[in-house]
Design an enzyme around this catalytic site. Structure first.
Site, PDB file in Angstrom:
ATOM      1  N   GLU A  17      -4.754   5.287   0.722  1.00  0.00           N
ATOM      2  CA  GLU A  17      -3.523   5.877   1.247  1.00  0.00           C
ATOM      3  C   GLU A  17      -3.637   7.398   1.398  1.00  0.00           C
ATOM      4  O   GLU A  17      -2.629   8.102   1.439  1.00  0.00           O
ATOM      5  CB  GLU A  17      -2.348   5.504   0.345  1.00  0.00           C
ATOM      6  CG  GLU A  17      -2.073   4.013   0.310  1.00  0.00           C
ATOM      7  CD  GLU A  17      -0.909   3.645  -0.575  1.00  0.00           C
ATOM      8  OE1 GLU A  17       0.247   3.826  -0.140  1.00  0.00           O
ATOM      9  OE2 GLU A  17      -1.135   3.181  -1.707  1.00  0.00           O
ATOM     10  N   SER A 152       1.438   0.743   0.805  1.00  0.00           N
ATOM     11  CA  SER A 152       1.477   0.974   2.252  1.00  0.00           C
ATOM     12  C   SER A 152       0.986  -0.225   3.058  1.00  0.00           C
ATOM     13  O   SER A 152       0.471  -0.084   4.158  1.00  0.00           O
ATOM     14  CB  SER A 152       0.659   2.223   2.635  1.00  0.00           C
ATOM     15  OG  SER A 152       1.277   3.379   2.118  1.00  0.00           O
ATOM     16  N   TYR A 222       3.603   3.322   9.905  1.00  0.00           N
ATOM     17  CA  TYR A 222       3.125   4.683  10.096  1.00  0.00           C
ATOM     18  C   TYR A 222       2.619   5.024  11.493  1.00  0.00           C
ATOM     19  O   TYR A 222       2.431   6.201  11.794  1.00  0.00           O
ATOM     20  CB  TYR A 222       2.000   4.973   9.089  1.00  0.00           C
ATOM     21  CG  TYR A 222       2.439   4.802   7.664  1.00  0.00           C
ATOM     22  CD1 TYR A 222       3.334   5.686   7.080  1.00  0.00           C
ATOM     23  CD2 TYR A 222       1.982   3.738   6.899  1.00  0.00           C
ATOM     24  CE1 TYR A 222       3.747   5.533   5.771  1.00  0.00           C
ATOM     25  CE2 TYR A 222       2.390   3.570   5.579  1.00  0.00           C
ATOM     26  CZ  TYR A 222       3.276   4.472   5.024  1.00  0.00           C
ATOM     27  OH  TYR A 222       3.690   4.311   3.733  1.00  0.00           O
ATOM     28  N   ARG A 261      11.539   3.649  -5.441  1.00  0.00           N
ATOM     29  CA  ARG A 261      12.133   2.834  -4.379  1.00  0.00           C
ATOM     30  C   ARG A 261      11.898   1.376  -4.738  1.00  0.00           C
ATOM     31  O   ARG A 261      10.770   0.986  -5.054  1.00  0.00           O
ATOM     32  CB  ARG A 261      11.472   3.140  -3.036  1.00  0.00           C
ATOM     33  CG  ARG A 261      12.195   2.544  -1.826  1.00  0.00           C
ATOM     34  CD  ARG A 261      11.323   2.555  -0.584  1.00  0.00           C
ATOM     35  NE  ARG A 261      10.244   1.588  -0.697  1.00  0.00           N
ATOM     36  CZ  ARG A 261       8.989   1.816  -0.314  1.00  0.00           C
ATOM     37  NH1 ARG A 261       8.641   2.980   0.187  1.00  0.00           N
ATOM     38  NH2 ARG A 261       8.068   0.875  -0.453  1.00  0.00           N
ATOM     39  N   ASP A 263      12.081  -2.542  -3.555  1.00  0.00           N
ATOM     40  CA  ASP A 263      12.070  -3.357  -2.344  1.00  0.00           C
ATOM     41  C   ASP A 263      12.503  -4.778  -2.656  1.00  0.00           C
ATOM     42  O   ASP A 263      12.139  -5.339  -3.705  1.00  0.00           O
ATOM     43  CB  ASP A 263      10.672  -3.371  -1.729  1.00  0.00           C
ATOM     44  CG  ASP A 263      10.204  -1.990  -1.313  1.00  0.00           C
ATOM     45  OD1 ASP A 263      11.068  -1.108  -1.122  1.00  0.00           O
ATOM     46  OD2 ASP A 263       8.981  -1.782  -1.187  1.00  0.00           O
ATOM     47  N   GLU A 277       9.040  -5.394  -5.231  1.00  0.00           N
ATOM     48  CA  GLU A 277       8.260  -4.442  -6.019  1.00  0.00           C
ATOM     49  C   GLU A 277       9.059  -3.163  -6.222  1.00  0.00           C
ATOM     50  O   GLU A 277      10.082  -2.939  -5.576  1.00  0.00           O
ATOM     51  CB  GLU A 277       6.928  -4.117  -5.346  1.00  0.00           C
ATOM     52  CG  GLU A 277       7.032  -3.402  -4.010  1.00  0.00           C
ATOM     53  CD  GLU A 277       5.656  -3.133  -3.414  1.00  0.00           C
ATOM     54  OE1 GLU A 277       4.757  -3.976  -3.573  1.00  0.00           O
ATOM     55  OE2 GLU A 277       5.487  -2.076  -2.792  1.00  0.00           O
ATOM     56  N   ASN A 279       8.320   1.024  -6.324  1.00  0.00           N
ATOM     57  CA  ASN A 279       7.338   2.021  -5.888  1.00  0.00           C
ATOM     58  C   ASN A 279       7.748   3.362  -6.472  1.00  0.00           C
ATOM     59  O   ASN A 279       8.825   3.870  -6.171  1.00  0.00           O
ATOM     60  CB  ASN A 279       7.344   2.055  -4.350  1.00  0.00           C
ATOM     61  CG  ASN A 279       6.277   2.921  -3.765  1.00  0.00           C
ATOM     62  OD1 ASN A 279       6.021   4.015  -4.242  1.00  0.00           O
ATOM     63  ND2 ASN A 279       5.661   2.450  -2.701  1.00  0.00           N
ATOM     64  N   GLY A 283       6.846   6.902   0.270  1.00  0.00           N
ATOM     65  CA  GLY A 283       6.477   7.848   1.306  1.00  0.00           C
ATOM     66  C   GLY A 283       7.528   8.919   1.517  1.00  0.00           C
ATOM     67  O   GLY A 283       8.724   8.658   1.434  1.00  0.00           O
TER      68      GLY A 283
END
Length: 318
Positions: A17, A152, A222, A261, A263, A277, A279, A283
């Protein structure tokens, strides 16, 4: 005039990443209020070499905008603690637990958080078994194959046959020696940001990821120019509040601090929610759903960065 805080923004790193991290760091550098902060970019190359050494006399606080192994898994966090440097985000244990998809799920299950049916195994297990289909017999097609430690959407495959399973697992093993295989579900993909200390974190507006195809892969996140998110997500109020409550629960369970974050998968027909998950360094690019969720909650991107730095300093007692 008040002296500006010296902020070292860490970027790059040896993980897959690396490029995403550089994009995130550039966004952070551009948005830090110039009247309060004196930022400096510190790039870690793919071999792990730092562009400059950090020490307490050189910087006041570190913003490790690093994603994936060696940056988001507790390694850099532990290094910064040995240097006595305040840093943004979760500590060593929370980072390590959240990074490892097998450990994270075991912790979530122990604390009553709903996760999708899944199995995990090591490279040795896979290469020595005589019944590869038998290893995943508890799951139905389609399945999602993931390296245990990566983000990612790198190294992830959606598989619908034994042949695809073989290919997907070989891909995942290129990134980690442990693989997670999850049951695929027909669901909406949602995410919620958490911000704050251990004791009184808050949850942001819920965001829906606009998935084209079967899942949101690296290119969709991305590279593609299509709108990746709906902010806020169009959901019944009861579902929104359940997501926000589960986000705070997941954050506390891992011992989160600063930000995360969370999800989710929302199975609309059954009303079932799964925690996919958590995080600990999402990002921070211009497309970041974490920042957009907080903007929808009334917290601008520069103010979000300032809040994270304040939390870092508060934890260190600075």
């Amino acid at each position: 005039m008040t002296e500006r805080l010296r902020v070292a923004v860490l970027a790059g790193g040896p993980s897959a990443e690396h490029e995403v991290s550089l994009q995130s760091a550039r966004a952070v550098l551009d948005a830090l209020p110039a009247d309060r902060y004196d930022p400096v970019l510190v790039v870690i190359d793919r071999q792990g070499t730092w562009s400059r050494a950090l020490h307490r006399d050189a910087v006041d606080v570190v913003f490790p905008v690093l994603h994936g192994p060696f940056g988001e898994d507790g390694v850099v966090q532990g290094h910064l603690e040995t240097l006595g440097l305040p840093y943004v985000g979760c500590g060593v244990l929370a980072s390590a637990v959240a990074m490892d998809k097998t450990v994270m799920r075991r912790v979530f299950l122990a604390e009553g958080l709903p996760v999708t049916p899944h199995i995990w195994f090591t490279q040795h297990d896979w290469t020595t078994t005589t019944d590869r289909r038998g290893m995943v017999k508890s799951l139905d097609w389609p399945m999602y194959v993931k390296p245990a430690n990566m983000g990612s959407s790198i190294g992830i495959s959606r598989v619908t046959s034994v042949e695809e399973l073989d290919v997907g697992i070989e891909l995942a093993l290129g990134y980690d020696r442990v693989v997670v295989v999850e049951q695929g579900v027909t669901a909406r993909e949602l995410t919620c940001g958490v911000l704050g200390d251990h004791d009184s974190p808050t949850a942001s507006a819920v965001v829906e990821l606009n998935v084209r195809g079967d899942w949101l892969d690296y290119e969709g996140k991305y590279v593609s120019d299509h709108e990746i998110a709906t902010v806020p997500a169009a959901l019944p109020e009861s579902v929104t509040e359940e997501i926000r409550a589960l986000s705070l629960h997941a954050y506390r369970v891992i011992g989160g601090y600063g930000l995360a974050r969370v999800d989710f998968l929302y199975e609309e027909q059954t009303g079932r929610l799964y925690v996919l998950e958590i995080n600990t360094m999402p990002g921070f690019t211009a497309r970041s759903v974490y920042a957009r969720g907080w903007a929808a909650s009334g917290l601008s991107y520069p103010d979000l960065l300032a809040r994270l730095i304040d939390l870092a300093l508060a934890r260190s007692g600075a």
